[in-house]
Design an enzyme around this catalytic site. Structure first.
Site, PDB file in Angstrom:
ATOM      1  N   ASP A   1       0.878  -1.156   0.000  1.00 55.24           N
ATOM      2  CA  ASP A   1       0.000   0.000   0.000  1.00 55.24           C
ATOM      3  C   ASP A   1       0.930   1.224   0.000  1.00 55.24           C
ATOM      4  OD1 ASP A   1      -2.265   1.684   0.405  1.00 55.24           O
ATOM      5  OD2 ASP A   1      -1.856   1.675   2.553  1.00 55.24           O
TER       6      ASP A   1
ATOM      7  N   ASP B   1      -0.142   5.115   1.137  1.00 52.45           N
ATOM      8  CA  ASP B   1      -0.397   6.031   2.245  1.00 52.45           C
ATOM      9  C   ASP B   1      -0.338   5.306   3.583  1.00 52.45           C
ATOM     10  OD1 ASP B   1      -0.799   8.096   0.466  1.00 52.45           O
ATOM     11  OD2 ASP B   1      -2.968   7.860   0.413  1.00 52.45           O
TER      12      ASP B   1
END
Length: 270
Positions: free
Chosen positions: A9, A11
């Site tokens: 991922d 953020d």
């Protein structure tokens, strides 16, 4: 290692903040963002915010400068470079957007470490405004997953990645948000999921860890991410090398046993 695909991922995993909020806050548009937030989906809101910011004189260079200041733990970049140097294939699956991600990765000097970036498409139009679009165009069709936001189902992306993998490659998935729960459910036995401790995906997994087929290895901050990730890569590498040695040894033993089992030639009758 060639047999491992590491999926990050972005953020609050690679960087330590949400990149959308970081840009909005950094350029002074927090109040407008909060005012519009209840009125539209997040992805649509970010495109609208780019329009409003552009109208008030914000330039692409202004956005880039804020992105370059995105907070990141000092051990994240070494972790990425180490995993890449060890032969792992690195990919990103993120609900941010391509412009933000590419800008930050280029600034950090690690963009070339990633073979694939999956995020909401974005581009700078002829007026110099950043446009942001949904990964799944939910105005036309639904991705059919009730766990994920309408613009992106990360589970669908993970299934596509799985379908393209050759041989017995293992996936290591790292994430923090509730959107990372769906892809975690799609991983199989022999894969690994690394949820960030005390973040939404970790909490969802903890409710019923038996739903997760992959091995679960939590992490808290950058030094944990680096330590746990490299430990898993090393562990998989050792298992892979041991399996290869066992396979070769079995073949040698079979050949040796077969040679001993050959009957001696019978004498030719006189």
């Amino acid at each position: 290692m060639a047999g491992i695909v590491v999926v990050f991922d972005f953020d609050k995993t690679i960087i330590d903040r949400d990149s959308d909020n970081w840009v909005v806050d950094g350029l002074g548009f927090t109040d407008l963002f909060n005012q519009l937030l209840p009125t539209m989906p997040w992805n649509t809101l970010m495109d609208t915010m780019m329009k409003e910011m552009h109208a008030q004189g914000t330039t692409i260079d202004d956005i880039v400068e804020v992105l370059k200041r995105s907070p990141i733990h000092p051990r994240i970049v070494p972790a990425i470079k180490s995993a890449h140097a060890l032969g792992c294939e690195l990919r990103i699956v993120s609900d941010a957007n391509m412009f933000f991600i590419e800008t930050i990765l280029e600034h950090l000097g690690v963009k070339e470490c990633f073979s694939e970036l999956n995020s909401n498409p974005s581009f700078v139009d002829e007026e110099g405004r950043l446009r942001i679009f949904p990964y799944h165009d939910f105005t036309k069709t639904s991705h059919g997953c009730n766990l994920c936001p309408p613009n992106m189902c990360k589970g669908v992306i993970i299934e596509r990645i799985q379908a393209c993998l050759e041989g017995k490659k293992k996936i290591i998935y790292l994430g923090d948000g509730s959107g990372d729960y769906c892809p975690s459910l799609r991983l199989g036995e022999g894969d690994y999921v690394m949820p960030r401790k005390n973040f939404p995906v970790w909490e969802l997994i903890c409710r019923n860890p038996m739903l997760i087929k992959a091995d679960i290895h939590e992490w808290s901050a950058g030094e944990d991410l680096e330590r746990v990730l490299l430990h898993i890569i090393n562990m998989v590498s050792v298992e892979h090398n041991s399996a290869q040695l066992f396979s070769v040894d079995c073949k040698l033993q079979t050949i040796s046993t077969s040679n001993h089992a050959l009957p001696h030639a019978l004498p030719v009758p006189q």
